[in-house]
Design a protein around this motif. Structure first.
Motif, mmCIF file in Angstrom:
data_model
loop_
_atom_site.group_PDB
_atom_site.id
_atom_site.type_symbol
_atom_site.label_atom_id
_atom_site.label_comp_id
_atom_site.label_asym_id
_atom_site.label_seq_id
_atom_site.Cartn_x
_atom_site.Cartn_y
_atom_site.Cartn_z
ATOM 1 N N GLU A 12 15.141 4.901 1.918
ATOM 2 C CA GLU A 12 15.116 3.686 2.740
ATOM 3 C C GLU A 12 13.728 3.055 2.755
ATOM 4 O O GLU A 12 13.587 1.841 2.592
ATOM 5 C CB GLU A 12 15.556 4.009 4.164
ATOM 6 C CG GLU A 12 17.017 4.381 4.280
ATOM 7 C CD GLU A 12 17.362 4.988 5.631
ATOM 8 O OE1 GLU A 12 16.517 4.976 6.553
ATOM 9 O OE2 GLU A 12 18.504 5.484 5.766
ATOM 10 N N THR A 13 12.712 3.873 2.948
ATOM 11 C CA THR A 13 11.339 3.372 2.995
ATOM 12 C C THR A 13 10.927 2.782 1.650
ATOM 13 O O THR A 13 10.275 1.741 1.595
ATOM 14 C CB THR A 13 10.374 4.500 3.407
ATOM 15 O OG1 THR A 13 10.767 4.986 4.690
ATOM 16 C CG2 THR A 13 8.941 4.020 3.466
ATOM 17 N N SER A 14 11.323 3.433 0.567
ATOM 18 C CA SER A 14 10.988 2.938 -0.771
ATOM 19 C C SER A 14 11.615 1.581 -1.032
ATOM 20 O O SER A 14 10.968 0.694 -1.593
ATOM 21 C CB SER A 14 11.433 3.940 -1.834
ATOM 22 O OG SER A 14 10.708 5.131 -1.702
ATOM 23 N N ARG A 15 12.866 1.426 -0.620
ATOM 24 C CA ARG A 15 13.526 0.120 -0.791
ATOM 25 C C ARG A 15 12.824 -0.948 0.046
ATOM 26 O O ARG A 15 12.561 -2.049 -0.435
ATOM 27 C CB ARG A 15 14.993 0.205 -0.379
ATOM 28 C CG ARG A 15 15.905 0.698 -1.471
ATOM 29 C CD ARG A 15 17.357 0.467 -1.148
ATOM 30 N NE ARG A 15 17.761 1.017 0.136
ATOM 31 C CZ ARG A 15 18.167 2.266 0.342
ATOM 32 N NH1 ARG A 15 18.236 3.105 -0.673
ATOM 33 N NH2 ARG A 15 18.527 2.681 1.532
ATOM 34 N N GLU A 16 12.521 -0.622 1.309
ATOM 35 C CA GLU A 16 11.872 -1.585 2.208
ATOM 36 C C GLU A 16 10.516 -2.037 1.670
ATOM 37 O O GLU A 16 10.132 -3.190 1.826
ATOM 38 C CB GLU A 16 11.674 -0.968 3.594
ATOM 39 C CG GLU A 16 12.943 -0.757 4.366
ATOM 40 C CD GLU A 16 12.734 0.104 5.603
ATOM 41 O OE1 GLU A 16 11.570 0.449 5.933
ATOM 42 O OE2 GLU A 16 13.744 0.444 6.243
ATOM 43 N N THR B 204 0.806 -1.215 0.000
ATOM 44 C CA THR B 204 0.000 0.000 0.000
ATOM 45 C C THR B 204 0.841 1.267 0.000
ATOM 46 O O THR B 204 0.353 2.333 -0.326
ATOM 47 C CB THR B 204 -0.909 0.056 1.245
ATOM 48 O OG1 THR B 204 -0.076 0.134 2.417
ATOM 49 C CG2 THR B 204 -1.827 -1.141 1.308
ATOM 50 N N GLY B 205 2.103 1.142 0.409
ATOM 51 C CA GLY B 205 2.928 2.334 0.561
ATOM 52 C C GLY B 205 2.773 2.966 1.923
ATOM 53 O O GLY B 205 3.411 3.971 2.225
ATOM 54 N N ILE C 290 10.217 5.821 -6.450
ATOM 55 C CA ILE C 290 9.983 7.259 -6.276
ATOM 56 C C ILE C 290 9.849 7.870 -7.660
ATOM 57 O O ILE C 290 10.774 7.799 -8.474
ATOM 58 C CB ILE C 290 11.141 7.933 -5.515
ATOM 59 C CG1 ILE C 290 11.331 7.284 -4.139
ATOM 60 C CG2 ILE C 290 10.886 9.436 -5.393
ATOM 61 C CD1 ILE C 290 12.634 7.656 -3.466
ATOM 62 N N LEU C 291 8.692 8.451 -7.946
ATOM 63 C CA LEU C 291 8.444 9.046 -9.261
ATOM 64 C C LEU C 291 8.779 10.529 -9.301
ATOM 65 O O LEU C 291 9.241 11.043 -10.325
ATOM 66 C CB LEU C 291 6.985 8.838 -9.670
ATOM 67 C CG LEU C 291 6.508 7.397 -9.799
ATOM 68 C CD1 LEU C 291 5.028 7.369 -10.152
ATOM 69 C CD2 LEU C 291 7.342 6.642 -10.825
ATOM 70 N N ASP C 292 8.510 11.243 -8.190
ATOM 71 C CA ASP C 292 8.691 12.694 -8.200
ATOM 72 C C ASP C 292 8.721 13.212 -6.771
ATOM 73 O O ASP C 292 8.101 12.617 -5.874
ATOM 74 C CB ASP C 292 7.540 13.357 -8.969
ATOM 75 C CG ASP C 292 7.846 14.782 -9.395
ATOM 76 O OD1 ASP C 292 9.022 15.202 -9.358
ATOM 77 O OD2 ASP C 292 6.897 15.493 -9.771
#
Length: 94
Positions: free
Chosen positions: A70-74, A15-16, A79-81
């Protein structure tokens, strides 16, 4: 007040939504006054962080960028923008 809006593409099954640890880290950054995480259609999500001054927004760029990466990798998100804005009006119904 100022805002940073980050746009992500989430992977299937995620969900992000940030962890409590991520939220705590963001809120502890000097000048941060709040945050929102939004889940949209087509595996897209947004984070909106709010800052009390432009100086705090600018000073937070590097540490916020580390947290974002870090959160995006986890969570296996892309990350688009990342954009920054001045908040011109604020109205929340009580």
């Amino acid at each position: 007040m100022f805002a940073r809006v980050s746009t992500y593409k989430t992977s299937l099954g995620t969900t992000g939504e940030p962890s409590e640890e991520t939220v705590r880290r963001v809120l502890e950054l000097p000048g941060c006054v709040g945050l929102y995480y939004l889940k949209g259609k087509d595996d897209k999500s947004l984070s909106i962080t709010l800052w009390n001054t432009q100086e705090s927004l600018v000073e937070s760029q590097e540490p916020a960028g580390r947290i974002r990466s870090e959160t995006s990798r986890e969570q296996d998100m892309q990350i688009l923008d990342v954009e920054e804005f001045e908040v011109l009006t604020e109205h929340l119904k009580q």
